[in-house]
Structures are given as C-alpha cells and as structure tokens.
Design an enzyme around this catalytic site. Structure first.
Site, PDB file in Angstrom:
ATOM      1  N   ARG A 136       0.851  -1.188   0.000  1.00  0.00           N
ATOM      2  CA  ARG A 136       0.000   0.000   0.000  1.00  0.00           C
ATOM      3  C   ARG A 136       0.884   1.234   0.000  1.00  0.00           C
ATOM      4  O   ARG A 136       1.898   1.238  -0.718  1.00  0.00           O
ATOM      5  CB  ARG A 136      -1.067  -0.054   1.081  1.00  0.00           C
ATOM      6  CG  ARG A 136      -0.611  -0.557   2.434  1.00  0.00           C
ATOM      7  CD  ARG A 136      -1.751  -0.651   3.392  1.00  0.00           C
ATOM      8  NE  ARG A 136      -2.102   0.657   3.935  1.00  0.00           N
ATOM      9  CZ  ARG A 136      -3.198   0.885   4.633  1.00  0.00           C
ATOM     10  NH1 ARG A 136      -4.064  -0.087   4.848  1.00  0.00           N
ATOM     11  NH2 ARG A 136      -3.430   2.073   5.127  1.00  0.00           N
ATOM     12  N   VAL A 167       8.728   2.925  -6.095  1.00  0.00           N
ATOM     13  CA  VAL A 167       8.983   3.939  -7.121  1.00  0.00           C
ATOM     14  C   VAL A 167      10.304   4.661  -6.844  1.00  0.00           C
ATOM     15  O   VAL A 167      11.139   4.828  -7.741  1.00  0.00           O
ATOM     16  CB  VAL A 167       7.800   4.931  -7.215  1.00  0.00           C
ATOM     17  CG1 VAL A 167       8.163   6.139  -8.064  1.00  0.00           C
ATOM     18  CG2 VAL A 167       6.577   4.213  -7.797  1.00  0.00           C
ATOM     19  N   ALA A 171       4.762   1.105   0.683  1.00  0.00           N
ATOM     20  CA  ALA A 171       5.409   0.159  -0.229  1.00  0.00           C
ATOM     21  C   ALA A 171       5.469   0.712  -1.658  1.00  0.00           C
ATOM     22  O   ALA A 171       6.473   0.542  -2.360  1.00  0.00           O
ATOM     23  CB  ALA A 171       4.664  -1.173  -0.201  1.00  0.00           C
ATOM     24  N   HIS A 172       4.405   1.365  -2.093  1.00  0.00           N
ATOM     25  CA  HIS A 172       4.412   1.924  -3.456  1.00  0.00           C
ATOM     26  C   HIS A 172       5.411   3.075  -3.582  1.00  0.00           C
ATOM     27  O   HIS A 172       6.152   3.170  -4.556  1.00  0.00           O
ATOM     28  CB  HIS A 172       3.001   2.364  -3.860  1.00  0.00           C
ATOM     29  CG  HIS A 172       2.164   1.228  -4.371  1.00  0.00           C
ATOM     30  ND1 HIS A 172       1.533   0.349  -3.535  1.00  0.00           N
ATOM     31  CD2 HIS A 172       1.906   0.794  -5.631  1.00  0.00           C
ATOM     32  CE1 HIS A 172       0.902  -0.576  -4.264  1.00  0.00           C
ATOM     33  NE2 HIS A 172       1.115  -0.316  -5.539  1.00  0.00           N
ATOM     34  N   LYS A 173       5.410   3.936  -2.574  1.00  0.00           N
ATOM     35  CA  LYS A 173       6.367   5.054  -2.579  1.00  0.00           C
ATOM     36  C   LYS A 173       7.786   4.498  -2.629  1.00  0.00           C
ATOM     37  O   LYS A 173       8.635   4.954  -3.403  1.00  0.00           O
ATOM     38  CB  LYS A 173       6.149   5.884  -1.308  1.00  0.00           C
ATOM     39  CG  LYS A 173       6.989   7.130  -1.189  1.00  0.00           C
ATOM     40  CD  LYS A 173       6.436   8.008  -0.056  1.00  0.00           C
ATOM     41  CE  LYS A 173       7.129   9.352   0.014  1.00  0.00           C
ATOM     42  NZ  LYS A 173       8.447   9.280   0.652  1.00  0.00           N
TER      43      LYS A 173
END
Lengths: 207, 291
Positions: A33, A41, A36-38
């Site tokens: 979420r 990237v 983790a996505h930040k």
C-alpha cells in the site's frame, strides 16, 4: 462463470477478462500500500533498476515474483502463533491513493493484476490497456472471508520499517474472490458509475 | 473505583467482530433489492457471509479496525484519568489479541506505535451523568469512510446551497456523489448542522451511534433525513460503487447552535461495517452488560 487465475498470469488470460467478470485468484501475491508503493517507485523505478545495495535482495525477489504477478492493496490484521504468521482479517484498502505510482509499478514489474477497492483513475486504466493488466475489486470490509483464502504467509518484508499495515506481506492465496472493474480494453465500471451518478446528481440538485 | 479493563477488552472484541443486528438486517433487505447475479448483489452476499464468519470465529469484520472512539458516561466521583488508563490498557490488549490492527502511526514519520496508543489516540470523550453506572459506547471508525467525510461552509455558490434545509440537502448529495463507493457503500451518514468546525464534525459522528431508523424528533429534520436517504439511493452508486439500488442504509442528522457568522454542515460517512456497541457497568461484582 468464474474465471480462475493462477499467478503468473498470461497476457492471453488478461485479454479474456472484461469488466463485471468474477474471478478467483490463486498463487503467491504481495500486499503493498502507500509506503510500499512510494518505496518501490523511489528505490527501484526512479533509480532505473539500480537500488541501493541494502535493497537489492528485495528488488530481485519482487522482480521475479511480480513478473505476471499480482499486488494487493491491503493492510492486514495478523497474528503470530509459535513463530508463524497468520492472516486474521485482510480486506482491501482504498486504491486511489496509489494512482500516482501504480502505472509505473505495472510497467516496471510486468504486473498483471492489482487488487483493491474503490477503483483507480485514468493513469492506471491507460497502463492496464498498454501493458495488459486488470484492476480487480475485492469487497471492502470482508476482512475475515478474504483472510480465510490466505493459505500461507510465506514471508514479510520491510515489517520493521513500515509496520504491520504497510509491510510487503508475501502470501499464498487460493480462490481469492474479486470482480474485474477495470479491464485491459479501456473499460472502467468506476468511470461509468461516476458519470451516471453525476448526471443524476445534477438532475436532483442543480436543476 | 472498579477496574473495568477486562470489560473494555470484551467491548472492543464484540464491536470489532460482531456487526449490530440492525445493520445486518439492513444489508439483508438491501440484498433483496439488487438484481439477481449482479456485482452489487454479489458484494452484499460477501458482506453477509463475512459478517457471519467474523461473529463465529471472533475475528475482525474488517482489517481496518479504525479509530476507536469511546464515549464514556460516568457517575460523579469516578476518575477519568483512571478510566483513560484502563481504556488504553484494554486497547493494547485487544491489539495483542488481534481484535484490533495496530493502527496509530506518527503523523509525520508514519512510525507505528504498535499498540493503538499515541497522542490523542484512541479518541475518548467523557460525560458525567446522574446515573449510578458507567456506560461506554464504542465506534470503530475506519479510514476509508473517514476519508470521504466532508464539511461545507454555507452559503456555497457552486452548489447554490443557502443557509437553510434545502442548502443542507444539496451539499449532502454532493458529498455522497463525491464519495462514490470509496467509503465502502452502502454506508450510513451522520450529519451535523451548526457548531464550529470541530464541534460540528464531532456531533456528526455522534449521530452514528443512533439505531437505524431512528428519526430526529424535529419533524422537518426527520423529513430531510428521509429525503436525503431516498435521493442518495437514486444516485445509483450501489454497494462498493458497483452500481445498484442501495448506496446508503440510513441518514441521521442533528443541529447545534452556531455563531451568526458561521453555518457549517458536516457529514461523517460510516461504512457498511458499522461497528458500534455499548456496555454498562455498575459497582464491584455487578455483571457488565453489553448490547
């Protein structure tokens, strides 16, 4: 009819799916979420696939497992019995928060499915069309039911840094139920329902 | 003063795992409204099966166990500091037992406190009353639905919403339309009109403790509750935003006095997993009751 999807998922299996289809997913998937996505990237994608040395092992694992794989927007309730993690409640979290990251992650890892709730926006829809992927809607709040479909917690990554809800949980699921609400043909139930409800709203309020 | 820590743990367990009967009944009725085999009906079926499983297995209905909001009514002479300590202890135990997800993170760093305690977390409000009993209402308010709550300052030119009940209707339908399925529809709307910004939001959440179907004693407000409910359902957003007949299960509204200069309308959206329960305790040895 229910479409059975097994990770890794092929482009052909994705092309066969259309909005409104019910699916059941089996195989190893990862929760991811906001944090983790930040992280993915910033550490993996913006570095052009050259993460810091400390992050390289996780990157290699994710590259292997997410190729044809599935990410689940979820921050579970977990329990640890005799040193073994178990999912207790694990419904989806709101997906739109990942809109700025999701297309990049789909492209970079060759992701085939994103499970969450509430749908996503035009960037993700475009990525689903371009890279052959689908957005799969699980029922929000169905925490116990979905946790029952998690057969095994294989591993957890970044638990200490991100905490329980935000960590990457590597889970083996069997028959995880969801509905295709954004397909690889450019269709989104969310866009349709939004347009219809906004038209009705104008009739009820502005008129 | 009686130590109620264990009773608070039980209150949290019941709230997190056992959906109130009025909510479950409303979901069953909604299911009958949706087309057979539709995604909307499928979503409601999943909610109902999940509700039964959670109750039977004593597991959280939803993994987002939310902000625990405690409304504590206590008799004269009880220590609110001790009650606060007992509640915080109970919340930590309930987290350990996986009735709650560790859900309190540092505002800036995001670091999880691990036990659902932190600065101004959980939310606890105290109300001294004349009864010889402690009554504690608990609402577990998840983040997805909290994020679609809204506050409007009237007049609102864009929505042509003036400082009257018609203005309230307009902004509320705007809030439901903007929420789409994001708040885990079908939800319940708690609405407050008046107050300052903070009080207005807090009062809107208080409405969520009312049983479904409870109408405001003021006939004009009661009628507006019904109107907003009916029109919100006409929007067709449906369960989880899949499209369908049921977008909200009820609308509950109340007013507060306001400054002449301000006219706030606040809405708190509660998801279908409307986890609210209550407990009552008297003196030492007396049985604690839950409902």
């Amino acid at each position: 009819m229910i479409h059975k999807l097994t990770v890794p998922i092929s482009d052909e299996a994705i092309s066969a799916l259309h909005v409104g289809d019910q699916v059941e997913i089996s195989g190893v998937i990862f929760t991811a979420r906001d944090a983790a996505h930040k992280y993915m990237v910033e550490q993996f994608i913006k570095t052009g696939g050259s993460p810091a040395e400390s992050e390289a092992a996780l990157y290699e694992l994710l590259k292997a497992k997410l190729d044809g794989g599935v990410i689940y927007h979820c921050g579970p309730v977990v329990a640890k019995d005799d040193g073994v993690w178990r999912f207790v409640a694990a419904g989806p979290t709101t997906s739109i928060r990942e809109e700025v990251y999701q297309d990049l992650v789909i492209e970079h890892f060759n992701l085939k499915g994103v499970i969450g709730k509430g749908g996503m926006g035009p960037r993700t829809l475009a990525a689903c069309e371009k890279f052959k992927a689908v957005y799969l809607h699980a029922v929000g709040g169905a925490g116990t039911l979905i946790a029952e479909r998690v057969q095994e917690v294989e591993d957890v990554h970044k638990l200490k840094e991100f905490g329980v809800p935000e960590a990457f949980w590597q889970i083996r699921v069997e028959g995880f139920p969801a509905v295709v609400t954004m397909d690889s043909h450019g269709k989104s139930i969310h866009a349709d329902v939004a347009a219809q409800s906004e038209a009705k709203f104008r009739e009820l309020v502005i008129a | 003063m009686r130590d109620l820590t264990e009773a608070f743990v039980e209150l949290i367990r019941r709230t997190s795992t056992d959906l109130p009967a009025d909510m479950e009944q409303a979901l069953r009725e909604a299911r009958e409204q949706e087309a057979a085999g539709s995604a909307a009906q499928g979503a409601l079926d999943t909610m109902l099966v999940n509700t039964e499983m959670s109750r039977a297995k004593s597991r959280p209905i939803c993994q987002d166990t939310g902000t625990p909001i405690f409304e504590v009514h206590y008799p004269i002479g009880w220590s609110t500091r001790q009650l606060t300590a007992q509640i915080k202890q109970a919340v930590a135990i309930a987290t350990e037992k996986s009735y709650l997800r560790p859900n309190a993170v540092d505002a800036i760093s995001g670091e999880n406190s691990g036990n659902n305690s932190g600065t101004e977390f959980p939310t606890i409000h105290f109300h001294e009353w004349d009864e010889d009993a402690v009554k504690v209402d608990l609402l577990l308010k998840g983040g997805g639905c909290e994020n679609v709550g809204a506050q409007y300052s009237l007049p609102n030119a864009q929505l042509k919403a003036g400082r009257d009940l018609e203005g309230v209707r307009r902004v509320e339908l705007d809030a439901v339309t903007k929420a789409q399925g994001q708040g885990c529809a079908p939800g319940v709307l708690g609405i407050a009109v008046g107050g300052d910004r903070g009080a207005s939001y807090a009062w809107s959440k208080q409405q969520l403790f009312r049983p479904l179907g409870d109408r405001n004693p003021d006939p004009e407000l009661a009628a507006l509750e019904e109107t907003i409910k009916a029109q919100a359902n006409e929007l067709g957003i449906g369960p989880m935003g899949f499209g369908g007949q049921t977008t909200v299960l009820d609308v509950q509204m109340d007013t507060m006095h306001r400054l002449p200069a301000s006219f706030f309308v606040s809405v708190s959206y509660m998801c279908w997993a409307n986890r609210r329960r209550s407990m009552t305790a008297r003196g030492e040895g007396d049985e604690v009751t839950y409902r």
